[in-house]
Design a protein around this motif. Structure first.
Motif, PDB file in Angstrom:
ATOM      1  N   SER A 181     -47.056  19.469-107.942  1.00  0.00           N
ATOM      2  CA  SER A 181     -46.546  20.851-108.636  1.00  0.00           C
ATOM      3  C   SER A 181     -46.724  20.487-110.260  1.00  0.00           C
ATOM      4  O   SER A 181     -46.890  19.709-110.432  1.00  0.00           O
ATOM      5  CB  SER A 181     -44.968  20.181-108.210  1.00  0.00           C
ATOM      6  OG  SER A 181     -44.555  19.833-109.605  1.00  0.00           O
ATOM      7  N   TRP A 182     -46.410  22.099-110.439  1.00  0.00           N
ATOM      8  CA  TRP A 182     -46.493  22.002-112.083  1.00  0.00           C
ATOM      9  C   TRP A 182     -45.650  21.421-113.026  1.00  0.00           C
ATOM     10  O   TRP A 182     -46.600  20.413-114.054  1.00  0.00           O
ATOM     11  CB  TRP A 182     -46.131  23.579-112.261  1.00  0.00           C
ATOM     12  CG  TRP A 182     -47.484  24.614-112.148  1.00  0.00           C
ATOM     13  CD1 TRP A 182     -47.202  25.548-110.743  1.00  0.00           C
ATOM     14  CD2 TRP A 182     -49.050  24.752-112.764  1.00  0.00           C
ATOM     15  NE1 TRP A 182     -48.685  26.363-110.840  1.00  0.00           N
ATOM     16  CE2 TRP A 182     -49.615  25.353-111.809  1.00  0.00           C
ATOM     17  CE3 TRP A 182     -49.339  23.918-113.231  1.00  0.00           C
ATOM     18  CZ2 TRP A 182     -50.612  25.920-112.164  1.00  0.00           C
ATOM     19  CZ3 TRP A 182     -50.599  24.588-113.907  1.00  0.00           C
ATOM     20  CH2 TRP A 182     -51.350  24.971-113.589  1.00  0.00           C
ATOM     21  N   CYS A 212     -54.792  22.534-106.610  1.00  0.00           N
ATOM     22  CA  CYS A 212     -56.502  22.962-107.356  1.00  0.00           C
ATOM     23  C   CYS A 212     -56.063  23.384-108.393  1.00  0.00           C
ATOM     24  O   CYS A 212     -56.390  23.030-110.069  1.00  0.00           O
ATOM     25  CB  CYS A 212     -57.568  23.968-106.607  1.00  0.00           C
ATOM     26  SG  CYS A 212     -58.188  22.911-104.789  1.00  0.00           S
ATOM     27  N   SER A 213     -55.023  24.303-108.767  1.00  0.00           N
ATOM     28  CA  SER A 213     -54.804  25.222-110.010  1.00  0.00           C
ATOM     29  C   SER A 213     -54.018  23.923-111.217  1.00  0.00           C
ATOM     30  O   SER A 213     -54.414  23.872-112.217  1.00  0.00           O
ATOM     31  CB  SER A 213     -53.558  26.288-110.213  1.00  0.00           C
ATOM     32  OG  SER A 213     -54.599  26.916-108.933  1.00  0.00           O
ATOM     33  N   GLN A 214     -53.180  22.766-110.359  1.00  0.00           N
ATOM     34  CA  GLN A 214     -52.869  21.931-111.143  1.00  0.00           C
ATOM     35  C   GLN A 214     -53.596  21.124-111.420  1.00  0.00           C
ATOM     36  O   GLN A 214     -53.095  20.749-113.336  1.00  0.00           O
ATOM     37  CB  GLN A 214     -51.454  21.594-110.608  1.00  0.00           C
ATOM     38  CG  GLN A 214     -49.616  23.007-110.034  1.00  0.00           C
ATOM     39  CD  GLN A 214     -50.646  22.701-108.845  1.00  0.00           C
ATOM     40  OE1 GLN A 214     -52.072  23.440-108.620  1.00  0.00           O
ATOM     41  NE2 GLN A 214     -49.721  24.074-108.333  1.00  0.00           N
ATOM     42  N   LEU A 218     -54.697  20.207-115.802  1.00  0.00           N
ATOM     43  CA  LEU A 218     -54.730  18.914-116.494  1.00  0.00           C
ATOM     44  C   LEU A 218     -56.069  18.160-116.961  1.00  0.00           C
ATOM     45  O   LEU A 218     -55.898  18.092-117.727  1.00  0.00           O
ATOM     46  CB  LEU A 218     -54.244  17.632-114.939  1.00  0.00           C
ATOM     47  CG  LEU A 218     -53.966  16.380-115.712  1.00  0.00           C
ATOM     48  CD1 LEU A 218     -52.743  16.412-117.074  1.00  0.00           C
ATOM     49  CD2 LEU A 218     -53.054  16.013-114.358  1.00  0.00           C
ATOM     50  N   LEU A 219     -57.216  18.637-115.651  1.00  0.00           N
ATOM     51  CA  LEU A 219     -58.335  18.221-116.446  1.00  0.00           C
ATOM     52  C   LEU A 219     -58.932  18.825-117.875  1.00  0.00           C
ATOM     53  O   LEU A 219     -59.234  17.950-118.515  1.00  0.00           O
ATOM     54  CB  LEU A 219     -59.161  18.355-115.176  1.00  0.00           C
ATOM     55  CG  LEU A 219     -59.634  17.540-114.478  1.00  0.00           C
ATOM     56  CD1 LEU A 219     -60.402  17.577-113.250  1.00  0.00           C
ATOM     57  CD2 LEU A 219     -59.500  16.119-114.454  1.00  0.00           C
ATOM     58  N   LYS A 220     -57.967  19.947-117.811  1.00  0.00           N
ATOM     59  CA  LYS A 220     -58.969  20.467-118.798  1.00  0.00           C
ATOM     60  C   LYS A 220     -57.929  20.307-120.363  1.00  0.00           C
ATOM     61  O   LYS A 220     -58.974  20.784-121.251  1.00  0.00           O
ATOM     62  CB  LYS A 220     -59.182  22.065-118.692  1.00  0.00           C
ATOM     63  CG  LYS A 220     -60.003  22.466-118.016  1.00  0.00           C
ATOM     64  CD  LYS A 220     -60.245  23.487-117.266  1.00  0.00           C
ATOM     65  CE  LYS A 220     -60.747  24.753-116.248  1.00  0.00           C
ATOM     66  NZ  LYS A 220     -60.779  25.743-116.231  1.00  0.00           N
ATOM     67  N   LYS A 221     -56.658  19.483-120.427  1.00  0.00           N
ATOM     68  CA  LYS A 221     -56.046  19.456-121.848  1.00  0.00           C
ATOM     69  C   LYS A 221     -56.417  18.459-122.096  1.00  0.00           C
ATOM     70  O   LYS A 221     -56.403  18.558-124.055  1.00  0.00           O
ATOM     71  CB  LYS A 221     -54.813  18.488-121.036  1.00  0.00           C
ATOM     72  CG  LYS A 221     -53.781  19.900-119.792  1.00  0.00           C
ATOM     73  CD  LYS A 221     -53.787  21.042-120.859  1.00  0.00           C
ATOM     74  CE  LYS A 221     -52.673  21.025-121.864  1.00  0.00           C
ATOM     75  NZ  LYS A 221     -52.305  22.549-122.520  1.00  0.00           N
ATOM     76  N   SER A 222     -57.825  17.671-121.895  1.00  0.00           N
ATOM     77  CA  SER A 222     -58.032  16.829-122.714  1.00  0.00           C
ATOM     78  C   SER A 222     -59.498  16.084-122.436  1.00  0.00           C
ATOM     79  O   SER A 222     -59.569  15.987-120.706  1.00  0.00           O
ATOM     80  CB  SER A 222     -57.326  15.964-123.076  1.00  0.00           C
ATOM     81  OG  SER A 222     -57.775  14.852-123.748  1.00  0.00           O
ATOM     82  N   LEU A 228     -61.236  12.882-111.284  1.00  0.00           N
ATOM     83  CA  LEU A 228     -60.378  12.855-110.123  1.00  0.00           C
ATOM     84  C   LEU A 228     -61.062  11.800-109.143  1.00  0.00           C
ATOM     85  O   LEU A 228     -62.037  11.834-108.965  1.00  0.00           O
ATOM     86  CB  LEU A 228     -59.660  14.444-109.279  1.00  0.00           C
ATOM     87  CG  LEU A 228     -59.145  15.233-110.480  1.00  0.00           C
ATOM     88  CD1 LEU A 228     -59.034  16.690-109.404  1.00  0.00           C
ATOM     89  CD2 LEU A 228     -57.766  14.650-110.982  1.00  0.00           C
ATOM     90  N   MET A 229     -60.034  10.585-108.934  1.00  0.00           N
ATOM     91  CA  MET A 229     -60.158   9.640-107.668  1.00  0.00           C
ATOM     92  C   MET A 229     -59.954  10.132-106.451  1.00  0.00           C
ATOM     93  O   MET A 229     -58.469   9.643-106.581  1.00  0.00           O
ATOM     94  CB  MET A 229     -60.150   8.114-108.423  1.00  0.00           C
ATOM     95  CG  MET A 229     -60.398   7.433-107.242  1.00  0.00           C
ATOM     96  SD  MET A 229     -61.939   7.164-107.335  1.00  0.00           S
ATOM     97  CE  MET A 229     -61.710   5.429-106.096  1.00  0.00           C
ATOM     98  N   TYR A 230     -60.379  10.635-105.836  1.00  0.00           N
ATOM     99  CA  TYR A 230     -60.146  10.735-104.207  1.00  0.00           C
ATOM    100  C   TYR A 230     -59.954   9.770-103.646  1.00  0.00           C
ATOM    101  O   TYR A 230     -60.516   9.018-103.028  1.00  0.00           O
ATOM    102  CB  TYR A 230     -60.222  12.108-103.629  1.00  0.00           C
ATOM    103  CG  TYR A 230     -61.020  13.805-104.255  1.00  0.00           C
ATOM    104  CD1 TYR A 230     -60.380  13.820-105.661  1.00  0.00           C
ATOM    105  CD2 TYR A 230     -61.250  14.617-103.449  1.00  0.00           C
ATOM    106  CE1 TYR A 230     -60.530  14.746-106.114  1.00  0.00           C
ATOM    107  CE2 TYR A 230     -61.942  15.514-103.881  1.00  0.00           C
ATOM    108  CZ  TYR A 230     -61.316  16.057-105.459  1.00  0.00           C
ATOM    109  OH  TYR A 230     -61.139  17.386-105.986  1.00  0.00           O
ATOM    110  N   TRP A 231     -58.423  10.172-103.216  1.00  0.00           N
ATOM    111  CA  TRP A 231     -58.224   8.584-101.910  1.00  0.00           C
ATOM    112  C   TRP A 231     -56.918   9.110-100.673  1.00  0.00           C
ATOM    113  O   TRP A 231     -56.974  10.126-100.641  1.00  0.00           O
ATOM    114  CB  TRP A 231     -57.470   7.181-102.340  1.00  0.00           C
ATOM    115  CG  TRP A 231     -56.286   7.694-102.857  1.00  0.00           C
ATOM    116  CD1 TRP A 231     -55.502   8.477-103.989  1.00  0.00           C
ATOM    117  CD2 TRP A 231     -54.820   7.544-102.131  1.00  0.00           C
ATOM    118  NE1 TRP A 231     -54.431   9.168-104.344  1.00  0.00           N
ATOM    119  CE2 TRP A 231     -53.702   8.854-102.795  1.00  0.00           C
ATOM    120  CE3 TRP A 231     -54.603   7.541-100.954  1.00  0.00           C
ATOM    121  CZ2 TRP A 231     -52.291   8.538-102.462  1.00  0.00           C
ATOM    122  CZ3 TRP A 231     -53.530   7.320-100.521  1.00  0.00           C
ATOM    123  CH2 TRP A 231     -52.587   7.681-101.221  1.00  0.00           C
ATOM    124  N   CYS A 232     -57.887   8.739 -99.565  1.00  0.00           N
ATOM    125  CA  CYS A 232     -57.401   8.954 -98.315  1.00  0.00           C
ATOM    126  C   CYS A 232     -55.490   8.172 -97.805  1.00  0.00           C
ATOM    127  O   CYS A 232     -56.092   6.575 -98.665  1.00  0.00           O
ATOM    128  CB  CYS A 232     -58.463   9.634 -97.134  1.00  0.00           C
ATOM    129  SG  CYS A 232     -59.946   9.983 -97.768  1.00  0.00           S
TER     130      CYS A 232
END
Length: 232
Positions: A181-182, A212-214, A218-222, A228-232
């Motif tokens: 969530s945001w 995706c939007s959230q 986050l990634l664009k903030k700094s 992002l590290m995807y895990w299953c």
């Protein structure tokens, strides 16, 4: 993956730059990085060291005996004991060129583990990621690691280490699962905005599409928020 990283051989060096520099991958693509997860017991660690994996991930906790002299061991809850201590684990990994990700399940294990890492730092000229789930996430009911003392303890020993900071999550196959969530990503950004080293965010792959939007926000903030590290 992109990042503002430390110099060659530092713990904050971007993993892509490190493995490219050592001719272990051919392109600057995070998909080329091979991971070996849960290399906790000696058999799994030996397999990981012999494998083509670039990064080895393992879990650190204190054993169940509760002794004040307990040394950190390599195990994932609900396991509370192991045939492998962190000291033995590090002694073996030092002989390789593989990167390291250590995942902490409790705050109590962090300081004694940092002391062991300090003893071998000169031998670990490679990316080192220190991971903990510091916030509750979608459907998460596991215990979080208290963010401030975790970050402060690690940084007091190693200001150039890469942090991997995540959320506890759950997955229910019989119902619709909400994503990040945001509120969740804004709380993470608030915690991480003052950090000086790279930060990567481990996220549950099944929850990424609806978030995706959230997560992009986050990634664009700094420019220190490296991936992002995807895990299953």
């Amino acid at each position: 993956m992109t990042a503002t990283a430390g110099g060659p051989g530092s713990w904050s060096e971007n993993v892509l730059e490190y493995f490219l520099r050592n001719n272990l991958i051919t392109t600057e693509d995070g998909a080329e990085i091979v991971w070996y997860h849960a290399a906790n017991h000696k058999a799994q660690l030996n397999e990981a060291l012999k494998s083509t994996a670039h990064m080895i991930e393992a879990d650190v906790l204190l054993p169940s005996d509760g002794s004040e002299y307990s040394q950190p061991i390599m195990a994932h809850p609900p396991e509370t004991n192991s045939d492998n201590t962190l000291q033995e684990w590090l002694t073996a990994v030092i002989k390789s060129n593989k990167g390291i990700k250590l995942d902490f399940k409790s705050l109590a294990a962090v300081e004694p583990s940092m002391m062991l890492l300090e003893n071998v730092k000169r031998h670990l000229k490679r990316p080192v990621w220190i991971n903990a789930d510091i916030l509750p996430g979608p459907n998460g009911n596991s215990r979080v690691v208290d963010a401030k003392p975790f970050i402060d303890t690690v940084t007091s020993f190693f200001p150039d280490v890469t942090f991997s900071l995540g959320w506890t999550t759950g997955w229910h196959p019989e119902k619709v699962n909400e994503g990040y969530s945001w509120t969740m990503v804004k709380e993470m950004e608030y915690i991480c905005k003052e950090l000086n080293q790279p930060v990567t965010f481990p996220v549950r792959a099944a929850l990424v599409r609806q978030s995706c939007s959230q997560l992009l926000w986050l990634l664009k903030k700094s420019n220190r928020f490296s991936s992002l590290m995807y895990w299953c």
